[in-house]
Design an enzyme around this catalytic site. Structure first.
Site, short mmCIF file in Angstrom:
data_model
loop_
_atom_site.label_atom_id
_atom_site.label_comp_id
_atom_site.label_asym_id
_atom_site.label_seq_id
_atom_site.Cartn_x
_atom_site.Cartn_y
_atom_site.Cartn_z
N PRO A 111 -58.53 -35.39 -3.99
CA PRO A 111 -59.73 -34.88 -4.66
C PRO A 111 -59.62 -33.38 -4.92
O PRO A 111 -59.18 -32.62 -4.04
CB PRO A 111 -60.85 -35.19 -3.66
CG PRO A 111 -60.34 -36.35 -2.87
CD PRO A 111 -58.86 -36.12 -2.75
N ARG A 112 -60.01 -32.96 -6.12
CA ARG A 112 -59.84 -31.58 -6.52
C ARG A 112 -60.96 -30.69 -6.02
O ARG A 112 -62.11 -31.09 -5.95
CB ARG A 112 -59.78 -31.48 -8.06
CG ARG A 112 -58.60 -32.19 -8.69
CD ARG A 112 -57.28 -31.51 -8.35
NE ARG A 112 -57.25 -30.14 -8.85
CZ ARG A 112 -56.66 -29.78 -9.98
NH1 ARG A 112 -56.06 -30.68 -10.73
NH2 ARG A 112 -56.65 -28.51 -10.36
N GLN A 113 -60.60 -29.45 -5.68
CA GLN A 113 -61.53 -28.36 -5.37
C GLN A 113 -62.48 -28.67 -4.21
O GLN A 113 -63.61 -28.20 -4.20
CB GLN A 113 -62.37 -28.01 -6.63
CG GLN A 113 -61.55 -27.81 -7.90
CD GLN A 113 -60.60 -26.63 -7.87
OE1 GLN A 113 -60.24 -26.16 -6.80
NE2 GLN A 113 -60.19 -26.16 -9.02
N SER A 117 -56.25 -29.22 -0.17
CA SER A 117 -54.93 -28.68 -0.48
C SER A 117 -54.13 -29.51 -1.48
O SER A 117 -52.95 -29.79 -1.28
CB SER A 117 -54.12 -28.48 0.80
OG SER A 117 -54.78 -27.59 1.65
N SER A 119 -53.27 -28.51 -4.50
CA SER A 119 -52.29 -27.66 -5.20
C SER A 119 -51.00 -27.53 -4.41
O SER A 119 -49.90 -27.73 -4.94
CB SER A 119 -52.88 -26.27 -5.45
OG SER A 119 -53.98 -26.35 -6.33
N SER A 120 -51.12 -27.19 -3.11
CA SER A 120 -49.91 -27.00 -2.31
C SER A 120 -49.16 -28.31 -2.10
O SER A 120 -47.94 -28.31 -1.96
CB SER A 120 -50.25 -26.36 -0.96
OG SER A 120 -51.21 -27.10 -0.26
N ALA A 121 -49.87 -29.44 -2.12
CA ALA A 121 -49.19 -30.74 -1.99
C ALA A 121 -48.24 -30.97 -3.16
O ALA A 121 -47.12 -31.49 -2.98
CB ALA A 121 -50.20 -31.87 -1.90
N ASP A 163 -51.90 -24.83 5.37
CA ASP A 163 -51.81 -26.01 4.52
C ASP A 163 -50.37 -26.41 4.29
O ASP A 163 -50.01 -27.59 4.35
CB ASP A 163 -52.46 -25.74 3.16
CG ASP A 163 -53.91 -25.29 3.29
OD1 ASP A 163 -54.40 -25.20 4.43
OD2 ASP A 163 -54.54 -25.03 2.26
#
Length: 331
Positions: A111-113, A117, A119-121, A163
């Protein structure tokens, strides 16, 4: 041959957000959600866009909704930054890469925002794929730093190591980001914890919330760098909650984490402006008898529940706050 790699969502169990300020944390990987990378050899280096990377919209309202939920850039800048930092690492370490190109595609169910994490994934999964493709070994304790600087140095995203460490190590990890230690060896102390020692955990994320974590952290970062003593003191106390939790788990006292997690969030509220919608979510969980704290920068909470009856109460009560409750799958 297609290379497929994955990295999973994460939740900060204790100590966050002190990780960005030389503190201590305990985190878990949440394998319920993940980001995947597909990479295969091709004549030119090509990054395949996802729908969120596009520039065509149905209307001005569609554009506004897309930017609110997904940000301005989608995942392509993350992929570009990760590839650049991988190449930088190889050059700095005298690793000669063969003249091979590839096509790379990313997918994510995280799930975004909401502070899990996503983005880092994507970047962690990308590094794993590049390491396989070019047959390059990067020590696991160094990898989180490379993932982080891909975001901080290349894209200007405010981010901490926590993260990236848990997404590289997976499972459950205690982390000590002591400044002297990091300056001496280039990374913190990362110690795996047997997930079997953990109490019963739930994670709940707000399905309506959109908050970019870099913006959440920016004010506290400025105050910390300025040397404001109250901010430094509170972040130190938050970090100590992770150390206390680590000791409790090792000594077979998992129930001690209930109060430690509540205290973690209460301390956070002293220096961060926590939105009322997030406070209501925390309070609703605590009214069920569960502990509750942020799992990240906001939008997702984590806590301990006693039994199935309490878990069912959480499902019902938090749904009224537009939150979905899951049992995190930790391996």
């Amino acid at each position: 041959m297609i290379i497929e790699t994955r990295a999973y969502a994460r939740a900060g169990l204790l100590g966050n957000p002190s990780d960005g300020f030389f503190g201590k944390t305990i985190s878990i990987s949440v394998r319920n959600f993940g980001a995947s990378i597909s990479l295969y050899e091709s004549p030119e280096l090509h990054i395949e866009p996802e729908p969120q990377d596009g520039s065509t919209f149905r209307s001005i309202f569609h554009l506004r909704e897309s930017v609110s939920m997904l940000g301005y850039n989608g995942g392509i800048p993350l992929i570009k930054a990760g590839i650049k930092k991988f190449a930088d690492y190889c050059e700095d370490n005298n690793i000669k890469l063969p003249n091979r190109n590839f096509t790379v595609r990313y997918r994510s169910s995280i799930p975004r925002q909401v502070g899990m994490s996503g983005s880092s994934a994507i970047v962690v999964a990308l590094f794993r794929a590049l390491m396989q493709f070019y047959k390059v070994e990067i020590p696991i304790e160094i990898l989180p730093q490379l993932v982080m600087v891909s975001e901080t140095e290349e894209l200007g995203i405010a981010a901490g190591l926590q993260d990236r460490v848990i997404q590289c190590y997976e499972g459950c990890v205690y982390m000590d980001f002591d400044k002297t230690l990091i300056e001496r060896q280039g990374h913190g102390l990362y110690e795996r914890i047997n997930p079997a020692l953990l109490p019963k955990l739930y994670v709940a994320y707000n399905t309506n919330l959109s908050k970019v974590s870099g913006k959440v952290h920016s004010d506290v970062r400025t105050r910390f760098d300025r040397g404001e003593q109250d901010v430094i003191d509170v972040l130190g106390k938050i970090g100590n909650k992770a150390k206390e939790g680590y000791t409790a788990l090792q000594e077979g006292r998992p129930d001690d984490l209930h109060e430690l997690m509540n205290e973690n969030f209460n301390l956070r509220c002293k220096i961060y402006n926590v939105p009322e919608s997030n406070k209501r979510l925390i309070n609703a969980a605590r009214e069920c008898g569960a502990s509750a704290k942020f799992a990240g920068s906001g939008g997702t909470i984590i806590g301990i529940y006693k039994d199935d009856d309490m878990l069912n109460q959480l499902f019902v009560k938090l749904k009224k706050h537009n939150a979905r409750v899951i049992k995190p799958f930790v391996v």
